[in-house]
Every structure is written in C-alpha cells, then in structure tokens.
Design a protein around this motif. Structure first.
Motif, PDB file in Angstrom:
ATOM      1  N   ALA A 344      36.016  31.162  33.151  1.00  0.00           N
ATOM      2  CA  ALA A 344      35.271  32.344  33.591  1.00  0.00           C
ATOM      3  C   ALA A 344      33.977  32.472  32.806  1.00  0.00           C
ATOM      4  CB  ALA A 344      36.113  33.608  33.422  1.00  0.00           C
ATOM      5  N   LEU A 345      32.976  33.017  33.468  1.00  0.00           N
ATOM      6  CA  LEU A 345      31.717  33.410  32.849  1.00  0.00           C
ATOM      7  C   LEU A 345      31.774  34.924  32.692  1.00  0.00           C
ATOM      8  CD1 LEU A 345      28.650  33.353  32.127  1.00  0.00           C
ATOM      9  CD2 LEU A 345      28.194  33.342  34.582  1.00  0.00           C
ATOM     10  N   TYR A 346      31.680  35.399  31.441  1.00  0.00           N
ATOM     11  CA  TYR A 346      31.875  36.826  31.191  1.00  0.00           C
ATOM     12  C   TYR A 346      30.570  37.607  31.204  1.00  0.00           C
ATOM     13  CZ  TYR A 346      36.694  35.704  30.473  1.00  0.00           C
ATOM     14  OH  TYR A 346      37.980  35.279  30.688  1.00  0.00           O
ATOM     15  N   MET A 347      29.849  37.445  32.307  1.00  0.00           N
ATOM     16  CA  MET A 347      28.775  38.370  32.593  1.00  0.00           C
ATOM     17  C   MET A 347      29.422  39.566  33.316  1.00  0.00           C
ATOM     18  SD  MET A 347      26.919  36.539  35.867  1.00  0.00           S
ATOM     19  CE  MET A 347      26.004  38.022  36.289  1.00  0.00           C
ATOM     20  N   ASP A 348      28.594  40.499  33.780  1.00  0.00           N
ATOM     21  CA  ASP A 348      29.116  41.639  34.510  1.00  0.00           C
ATOM     22  C   ASP A 348      28.401  41.732  35.852  1.00  0.00           C
ATOM     23  OD1 ASP A 348      30.342  44.070  35.203  1.00  0.00           O
ATOM     24  OD2 ASP A 348      28.745  45.234  34.248  1.00  0.00           O
ATOM     25  N   PRO A 349      29.079  41.509  36.992  1.00  0.00           N
ATOM     26  CA  PRO A 349      30.509  41.239  37.102  1.00  0.00           C
ATOM     27  C   PRO A 349      30.830  39.802  36.683  1.00  0.00           C
ATOM     28  CG  PRO A 349      29.503  41.045  39.252  1.00  0.00           C
ATOM     29  CD  PRO A 349      28.420  41.533  38.325  1.00  0.00           C
ATOM     30  N   PRO A 350      32.079  39.544  36.308  1.00  0.00           N
ATOM     31  CA  PRO A 350      32.432  38.199  35.853  1.00  0.00           C
ATOM     32  C   PRO A 350      32.480  37.194  36.997  1.00  0.00           C
ATOM     33  CG  PRO A 350      34.386  39.578  35.961  1.00  0.00           C
ATOM     34  CD  PRO A 350      33.217  40.476  36.206  1.00  0.00           C
ATOM     35  N   LEU A 351      32.270  35.944  36.632  1.00  0.00           N
ATOM     36  CA  LEU A 351      32.454  34.836  37.562  1.00  0.00           C
ATOM     37  C   LEU A 351      33.697  34.073  37.128  1.00  0.00           C
ATOM     38  CD1 LEU A 351      31.694  32.698  39.718  1.00  0.00           C
ATOM     39  CD2 LEU A 351      30.253  31.616  37.960  1.00  0.00           C
ATOM     40  N   ALA A 352      34.674  33.965  38.018  1.00  0.00           N
ATOM     41  CA  ALA A 352      35.892  33.217  37.727  1.00  0.00           C
ATOM     42  C   ALA A 352      35.963  32.002  38.641  1.00  0.00           C
ATOM     43  CB  ALA A 352      37.122  34.097  37.938  1.00  0.00           C
ATOM     44  N   ARG A 353      36.379  30.878  38.082  1.00  0.00           N
ATOM     45  CA  ARG A 353      36.400  29.629  38.831  1.00  0.00           C
ATOM     46  C   ARG A 353      37.700  28.881  38.631  1.00  0.00           C
ATOM     47  NH1 ARG A 353      35.727  26.622  41.101  1.00  0.00           N
ATOM     48  NH2 ARG A 353      34.597  24.863  40.235  1.00  0.00           N
ATOM     49  N   VAL A 410      33.759  42.284  40.486  1.00  0.00           N
ATOM     50  CA  VAL A 410      34.543  43.130  39.602  1.00  0.00           C
ATOM     51  C   VAL A 410      35.999  42.654  39.552  1.00  0.00           C
ATOM     52  CG1 VAL A 410      34.906  44.776  41.500  1.00  0.00           C
ATOM     53  CG2 VAL A 410      35.273  45.504  39.133  1.00  0.00           C
ATOM     54  N   GLY A 411      36.504  42.450  38.338  1.00  0.00           N
ATOM     55  CA  GLY A 411      37.885  42.015  38.154  1.00  0.00           C
ATOM     56  C   GLY A 411      38.150  40.567  38.483  1.00  0.00           C
ATOM     57  N   GLY A 412      37.099  39.805  38.778  1.00  0.00           N
ATOM     58  CA  GLY A 412      37.289  38.419  39.204  1.00  0.00           C
ATOM     59  C   GLY A 412      38.055  37.566  38.213  1.00  0.00           C
ATOM     60  N   ASP A 413      37.853  37.803  36.902  1.00  0.00           N
ATOM     61  CA  ASP A 413      38.521  37.007  35.875  1.00  0.00           C
ATOM     62  C   ASP A 413      40.027  37.236  35.843  1.00  0.00           C
ATOM     63  OD1 ASP A 413      37.755  39.586  35.095  1.00  0.00           O
ATOM     64  OD2 ASP A 413      37.859  39.115  32.974  1.00  0.00           O
ATOM     65  N   GLU A 414      40.513  38.338  36.386  1.00  0.00           N
ATOM     66  CA  GLU A 414      41.951  38.589  36.498  1.00  0.00           C
ATOM     67  C   GLU A 414      42.464  38.195  37.888  1.00  0.00           C
ATOM     68  OE1 GLU A 414      43.873  39.372  34.119  1.00  0.00           O
ATOM     69  OE2 GLU A 414      42.521  40.159  32.574  1.00  0.00           O
ATOM     70  N   ILE A 415      41.683  38.523  38.920  1.00  0.00           N
ATOM     71  CA  ILE A 415      42.085  38.247  40.300  1.00  0.00           C
ATOM     72  C   ILE A 415      42.317  36.768  40.538  1.00  0.00           C
ATOM     73  CG2 ILE A 415      41.290  38.387  42.707  1.00  0.00           C
ATOM     74  CD1 ILE A 415      39.594  40.874  41.690  1.00  0.00           C
ATOM     75  N   ILE A 416      41.525  35.912  39.892  1.00  0.00           N
ATOM     76  CA  ILE A 416      41.598  34.471  40.116  1.00  0.00           C
ATOM     77  C   ILE A 416      42.986  33.916  39.844  1.00  0.00           C
ATOM     78  CG2 ILE A 416      40.943  33.739  37.772  1.00  0.00           C
ATOM     79  CD1 ILE A 416      39.487  32.203  40.967  1.00  0.00           C
ATOM     80  N   HIS A 417      43.770  34.580  38.992  1.00  0.00           N
ATOM     81  CA  HIS A 417      45.076  34.036  38.624  1.00  0.00           C
ATOM     82  C   HIS A 417      46.067  34.039  39.783  1.00  0.00           C
ATOM     83  CE1 HIS A 417      43.328  34.761  34.615  1.00  0.00           C
ATOM     84  NE2 HIS A 417      44.015  33.687  34.308  1.00  0.00           N
ATOM     85  N   SER A 418      45.889  34.925  40.746  1.00  0.00           N
ATOM     86  CA  SER A 418      46.779  34.883  41.911  1.00  0.00           C
ATOM     87  C   SER A 418      46.566  33.601  42.696  1.00  0.00           C
ATOM     88  CB  SER A 418      46.533  36.103  42.810  1.00  0.00           C
ATOM     89  OG  SER A 418      45.210  36.116  43.315  1.00  0.00           O
ATOM     90  N   ILE A 419      45.342  33.072  42.642  1.00  0.00           N
ATOM     91  CA  ILE A 419      45.048  31.799  43.302  1.00  0.00           C
ATOM     92  C   ILE A 419      45.488  30.627  42.429  1.00  0.00           C
ATOM     93  CG2 ILE A 419      43.175  30.334  44.152  1.00  0.00           C
ATOM     94  CD1 ILE A 419      41.687  32.929  44.894  1.00  0.00           C
TER      95      ILE A 419
END
Length: 456
Positions: A344-353, A410-419
């Motif tokens: 993840a890139l912890y800018m705001d909003p975060p980028l999760a990959r 928003v919340g991307g760094d947490e949401i990505i874990h479901s994937i």
C-alpha cells in the motif's frame, strides 16, 4: 571466540521473532544490532511516517471542516514540535518493546555494534569474535542517493525525521511511494512542495490510470509535479538553499527550494558486512542471492528482509521469518514464491495493490476481464466526504481467478484484504461477487463491481 547455536545480524522485522522462536527451542542465540532495534519500519519507515501522516490527515480534515458543517475550525496552526513528540513516543514504545523482549530472554545474548564477517561462520563485533553453524542476515537497506554537488545538505527518509522546523519549500527527487507520502504530508503541514520524477509519470510500477488519479489528488492540494526530468542534479543555492536542475521537456529547467529530499529507491546494507571474506554471493545491485527458502550460497547462512531483494516491505520481511522458521523447526515447505505481491501507498486516500497490474496482464497476453468503479459512485465514500479515487479488479477470463486489484480510495488499505484472501484461497471471483457485505461500507461495492466485468 564465543560459540552460539545461531547468530542473527540485524534486529529488523525478521530478526527478533526468529531469535525468540529459536530461543524457545533451546538454541543459544546471539542477535547483533548496530543502531536501533526494530529496523527501518519502526525507526525511519512505517511507524514514524504513518504517525506523521495521521497528524497531516487531521490537519487536512480540520481545514475542510466547513464542508461538514463545522464552522470556524479552519483557524488553526501546526505545532511541529508536538507532531514530532507524538511520533517519537510511538517509535520509542515500539523500539524499547523489541529491545526489552530480546534482553529479557535468557537464551538470547544482545550485541551492540557493527557485525563483520571473518569467514563463512564467524563474526567480529567491536572487540569480540563469535561463531555459529547457523547465521541469519537481516540488515535491511537505506536510501539511494542521486548525483549532486559535493557538500550539499540533503534529506533522506531517515534524516528528514530530524528536521527541527517545517521546510519552507521541500523539493522531492523521486515520484514513487516514499516521495508521494512525504509530499502530501508536508504540504498538509503548510510547506510548499515540488515532486521531480525522472519517468513519464508518478508511481512507475502502477498502471497509468492509477498514476494519473494520484497526480490529480496531489495537484488538487497544491503540490507541484514535474515529470520526464531527464537530467537531475542538485546543488546549493545562495538565495533559496538548494536548486535542482531537471531539464524537463517543458517548464522551467530548474526548481529552487529550501530543502531537498532524495526518494529514488533503496539499496541493501551489505557493503560493510565483510562479505568479501565469505563465499556469500551478491547480485549486481548488492542484494544477497538466496533460493526459495532464503538460503544463501553458503550452507547454514540465510538472508531475510530487504537485503535479499525479494521484497521491500515489513510484511515480506516477517514472511521471510515465517518461511525460515517453517523449514528449520517445522519441516515445512513454505517458500518465497507462495506469496502474492501486495502493498500500500499511505497517501490520503491510500492506494492498495495486490497481484498483477493491467499493464502486466496485457504484456503477458493473458485473456482477462476488468471491473472498475469510481469512488464517487460509492455511497459510503460520499457520506464521509472522501470520494476521490477508484477501484479496479482484473480477472482471468478462463479460470475466473482474480489476477490483481488496485484500490485508490478511502479504506483501500483494509478493503484490499477481502480480495487478497480470495486470491490465496485460489477461488474464482464469484466467491466474493456472491458474498453479502455490510451496508454502508466501501467493501459492499466490490461484489457489485464484479457483476459488471468487461473484456480488456
């Protein structure tokens, strides 16, 4: 020479848990640390940076409080000393916790100093010599530095933590993850910020649509971005403090500022270990060569964390510990290739990959499907007033397995874990498409998004 069952060089994210695990099995363990326990993450990486990102987020929220009906809150100032005090308290709590953990284990001996190999199985630390049949190298990495004028005062991700005052104008060389995080953070603290990137666009590892969205977010906050800087050279400026020559295809050929930060990548801390006295092989970039189980070219010697070039994250370093532990103590078969790339890139909003990018899928000629959704179509994001960014998932057209995903929002760094979990389970995308998610959340739109896959 003092003999140990195992020697661990470096107290980063892999070293201490491995030391503790080996000690619990009765190993007599030596752990060597030349500076601070916790490595990059605790001292100059994730922990202090994200603490400051959190303070910057609060400042940004207060600044825009009127959009939520909170009037008068925007008349505030940044107490940079308090920002640093809060950050340092969090860092010290983590650092001292790890140090105490190691010192209080009766089977672990802590050495403070630079480890230097005498031969394949022996080390010198200060005036002491120790050896062991099993040695684990966990020495991490440091910031790469570009060409600049001799004597120029510059910042790295480490030394920027020592700033006494906010920069008037922070010029950042490098438009990748570290550069973007510091750019937004200091802009929100009130500094003028310019990012200089050699490549065609920011975050060169990502798809161009992701990069363009990130750039729009940064520029909306007043950050100046210069890309395609073919010739970068930093030098002192009597008037401003520092001047960076950039030779871009358009715009001014140089940028002046009060401070310059190098954020152009990392190099491994392998050049001062005395590896020339061993049979441990390095690659062209100085990373220690390892196999799938992290064993080096010397039997009984392993390399974990950033110094092996197989991952540059806290979570991959910890997974290195898990792989080595599994082989040594459990007779297991875990290996580096088991893990799926995610970060993840912890800018705001975060980028999760996670997984492959769309560009990689196209280059490999994989027949694939894509689902996308802008965050301004997500009710939860709009309700929070944070509707910038978008979500994208790539699916194999034949197997229906998820190949990769990008979540900028928003919340991307947490949401990505479901994937991520569905990918590790090797289950088709329909598993998450048919799941019932909680409303109102951002995650609830992932099944909706996956119901509208289209050919790439």
């Amino acid at each position: 020479m003092t003999h140990f069952d195992a020697i661990i060089i470096g107290a980063g994210q892999a070293g201490p848990p491995l030391a503790s695990r080996l000690a619990s099995e009765g190993y007599k363990v030596a752990i060597v640390e030349r500076k601070f326990f916790g490595g990059t993450c605790v001292n100059t990486g994730c922990t202090p940076t994200e603490a400051m990102v959190a303070s910057a987020k609060v400042a940004h929220t207060v600044k825009h409080a009127s959009t939520h009906g909170v009037i008068g809150a925007s008349n505030f100032k940044i107490d940079f000393d308090q920002v640093k005090k809060r950050r340092d308290e969090i860092v010290m709590q983590s650092r001292e916790g790890i140090e105490t953990w190691m010192e209080e284990d009766e089977n672990i001996t802590v050495f403070r100093g630079q480890a230097h190999f005498i031969n394949n199985k022996a080390l010198q630390i200060n005036d002491e010599e120790i050896d062991a049949e099993k040695i684990f190298i966990n020495v991490g990495g440091r910031a790469r530095i570009a060409d600049h004028e001799e004597g120029l005062e510059y910042l790295t991700n480490s030394t920027i933590m020592n700033l006494a005052e906010l920069p008037e104008h922070l010029v950042i060389i490098g438009g990748s993850y570290v550069g973007v995080e510091f750019a937004q953070m200091f802009r929100r603290f009130g500094s003028k910020v310019t990012i200089i990137e050699k490549g065609e666009y920011l975050l060169s590892r990502e798809d161009q649509d992701v990069s363009e969205n990130v750039r729009q977010i940064l520029e909306k906050e007043g950050i100046h971005v210069r890309t395609q800087a073919e010739c970068i050279y930093a030098k002192s400026s009597e008037e401003d403090g520092v001047e960076v020559e950039i030779n871009c295809t358009d715009g001014e050929p140089a940028v002046s500022g009060s401070h310059v930060l190098y954020a152009i990548g990392r190099i491994p801390n392998t050049d001062d270990l005395g590896l020339e006295n061993t049979d441990i092989e390095l690659d062209e970039q100085g990373y220690i060569k390892t196999d799938e189980c992290l064993a080096t070219t010397v039997g009984g010697v392993w390399a974990l964390g950033d110094c092996n070039g197989k991952g540059a994250f806290t979570h991959t370093a910890y997974n290195d510990f898990e792989i080595v532990e599994d082989h040594l103590l459990n007779g297991g078969t875990r290996k580096v290739s088991d893990r799926i790339a995610c970060y993840a890139l912890y800018m705001d909003p975060p980028l999760a990959r996670v997984g492959m990018t769309e560009k990689e899928v196209k280059e490999k000629g994989i027949k694939a499907l894509k689902a996308e959704m802008p965050m301004n179509k997500v009710a939860r994001a709009k309700e929070k007033g944070e509707s910038e960014g978008f979500m994208k998932v790539i699916v194999d057209a034949e197997s229906h397995l998820i190949l990769g995903a990008s979540i900028l929002g928003v919340g991307g760094d947490e949401i990505i874990h479901s994937i991520i979990d569905v990918m590790y389970a090797k289950q088709p995308y329909e598993v998450i498409k048919n799941a019932v998610h909680i409303h109102p959340t951002v995650s609830e739109l992932i099944p909706t998004m996956l119901a509208d896959l289209k050919e790439i």
